[in-house]
Design a protein around this motif. Structure first.
Motif, PDB file in Angstrom:
ATOM      1  N   VAL A 137      11.411  -8.151   4.490  1.00 32.99           N
ATOM      2  CA  VAL A 137       9.642  -8.642   4.628  1.00 32.99           C
ATOM      3  C   VAL A 137       9.324  -7.717   3.550  1.00 32.99           C
ATOM      4  N   THR A 138       8.715  -8.897   1.900  1.00 43.81           N
ATOM      5  CA  THR A 138       7.834  -8.203   0.791  1.00 43.81           C
ATOM      6  C   THR A 138       7.332  -7.582   1.471  1.00 43.81           C
ATOM      7  N   ALA A 139       7.048  -6.210   0.085  1.00 42.31           N
ATOM      8  CA  ALA A 139       5.575  -5.474  -0.637  1.00 42.31           C
ATOM      9  C   ALA A 139       4.924  -6.250  -0.139  1.00 42.31           C
ATOM     10  N   PRO A 140       4.339  -7.219  -1.079  1.00 46.00           N
ATOM     11  CA  PRO A 140       3.166  -7.736  -0.604  1.00 46.00           C
ATOM     12  C   PRO A 140       2.247  -8.707   0.003  1.00 46.00           C
ATOM     13  N   GLY A 169      10.670  -6.125  -2.770  1.00 44.29           N
ATOM     14  CA  GLY A 169      10.169  -5.312  -4.059  1.00 44.29           C
ATOM     15  C   GLY A 169      10.316  -5.189  -5.465  1.00 44.29           C
ATOM     16  N   SER A 170       9.464  -4.581  -6.198  1.00 46.84           N
ATOM     17  CA  SER A 170      10.413  -4.860  -7.720  1.00 46.84           C
ATOM     18  C   SER A 170       9.472  -3.752  -7.925  1.00 46.84           C
ATOM     19  N   GLU A 171       7.790  -3.915  -7.834  1.00 49.52           N
ATOM     20  CA  GLU A 171       7.108  -2.721  -8.068  1.00 49.52           C
ATOM     21  C   GLU A 171       6.590  -1.775  -7.047  1.00 49.52           C
ATOM     22  N   ALA A 226       3.319  -0.149   0.279  1.00 53.99           N
ATOM     23  CA  ALA A 226       3.988  -1.457   1.563  1.00 53.99           C
ATOM     24  C   ALA A 226       4.116   0.013   2.512  1.00 53.99           C
ATOM     25  N   THR A 227       5.133   0.530   2.145  1.00 51.62           N
ATOM     26  CA  THR A 227       5.172   1.808   2.752  1.00 51.62           C
ATOM     27  C   THR A 227       4.553   3.006   3.911  1.00 51.62           C
TER      28      THR A 227
END
Length: 336
Positions: free
Chosen positions: A40-43, A69-71, A78-79
């Motif tokens: 699941v992507t952070a955004p 994600g990478s940001e 998100a966490t």
């Protein structure tokens, strides 16, 4: 061999496959193995429908959430947001080679920037009430895995990450499809085994091409854990039906037919709630792989589950039950 750690055997996060229905089905067969969500992507978590993305049934525990994600700031947020759902682990994807992942500059492409991965993990750990882990490849493109993998592990371990799952293949970000990236690059199990020797204080799992419980047992002689993917999905009974033996526990069911019968209440509830049969049964097509009636089971569900209801499931189950009885009678006759 370490006992009573869920990640000693885990089912890999697989996009479009390991959704909540799949995980419920897998959990019926193994009480112990660690299950992973799809990535699941952070955004998506920050801006999307979190309940739809993150809800899971309590019976799925132990279950881990995989983030993409990478940001660092996005992954931290998100966490934080996901923490309330009560996952047993939060994992960062540094292994997926798909085009849609690359376009977001995350997944396997992050093997090129271990410092960024370390920053991401550090931010996740700052918000996570549970262990943060990493799933990675041995390298990408023209990288030399024996050179870059130790440096990658060393760099991210400085954040305090103690557990890493390593897919024992390179990923080619250009020229190979995601499916080809799971099959074409050669497996390098010796390199992953060597990482356990090089980092004895880290908890390392191996992933990639592991196709039988005998292979799992062999890898556990060296590694702390084994992560299985496509074999668990396409041949779930073969790979998960006896999996709890690694924890010295008896299996919950003695046959795949019993598993299919145990899925009835879940399917009834799903249909009663407005769900469709194929949303569940698409994950069950390989349950009877190699057994009498497997072809009829798969054909009936493949052709009928998109539009039909529980009667389609009962028809499919009746076919394998009849085939099993016929096979038993044939064997009895031969032995008699």
């Amino acid at each position: 061999m370490k006992k009573y750690q869920a990640h000693m055997l885990s089912v890999a996060p697989m996009m479009d496959w390991t959704d909540r229905h799949c995980r419920y089905f897998h959990r019926l067969m193994t009480r112990r193995a660690l299950l992973y969500t799809e990535m699941v992507t952070a955004p998506a978590i920050i801006h999307g429908d979190r309940a739809r993305l993150l809800d899971f049934a309590s019976v799925e525990h132990p279950v881990a959430l995989q983030l993409g994600g990478s940001e660092p700031a996005e992954l931290r947020e998100a966490t934080r947001l996901a923490a309330d759902w009560g996952y047993d682990e939060i994992n960062l994807n540094v292994g997926c080679p798909s085009d849609r992942v690359q376009s977001g500059c995350f997944g396997a492409v992050l093997m090129k920037t271990p410092g960024l991965v370390a920053d991401c993990v550090a931010e996740m750990m700052a918000e996570s009430p549970v262990e943060v882990t990493v799933k990675c490849r041995i390298g990408v493109d023209d990288q030399v895995p024996a050179e870059i993998l130790p440096d990658f592990i060393e760099t991210i371990s400085r954040t305090g990450v103690r557990r890493i799952a390593i897919h024992a293949r390179k990923a080619w970000l250009q020229g190979l499809s995601p499916r080809e990236n799971r099959e074409v690059p050669p497996l390098d199990y010796p390199l992953v085994h060597a990482m356990k020797s090089a980092f004895p204080d880290l908890d390392l799992s191996i992933n990639g091409g592991i196709d039988s419980l005998d292979e799992v047992r062999g890898h556990l002689e060296v590694m702390d854990g084994v992560m299985i993917g496509r074999a668990a999905y396409h041949r779930p009974w073969d790979m998960l039906g006896q999996a709890d033996m690694f924890w010295d526990e008896a299996p919950q069911f003695s046959s795949a037919i019993q598993v299919a019968e145990a899925m009835r209440p879940y399917i009834h509830d799903h249909l009663a709630g407005g769900g469709r049969l194929h949303q569940v049964t698409r994950h069950m097509l390989g349950l009877f792989h190699g057994q009498p009636g497997a072809r009829g089971w798969k054909r009936t569900l493949s052709e009928g589950a998109a539009r039909g209801g529980i009667e389609v499931y009962e028809t499919a189950l009746a076919q394998v039950t009849r085939a099993a009885i016929t096979e038993y009678q044939r064997e009895e006759t031969l032995q008699g």
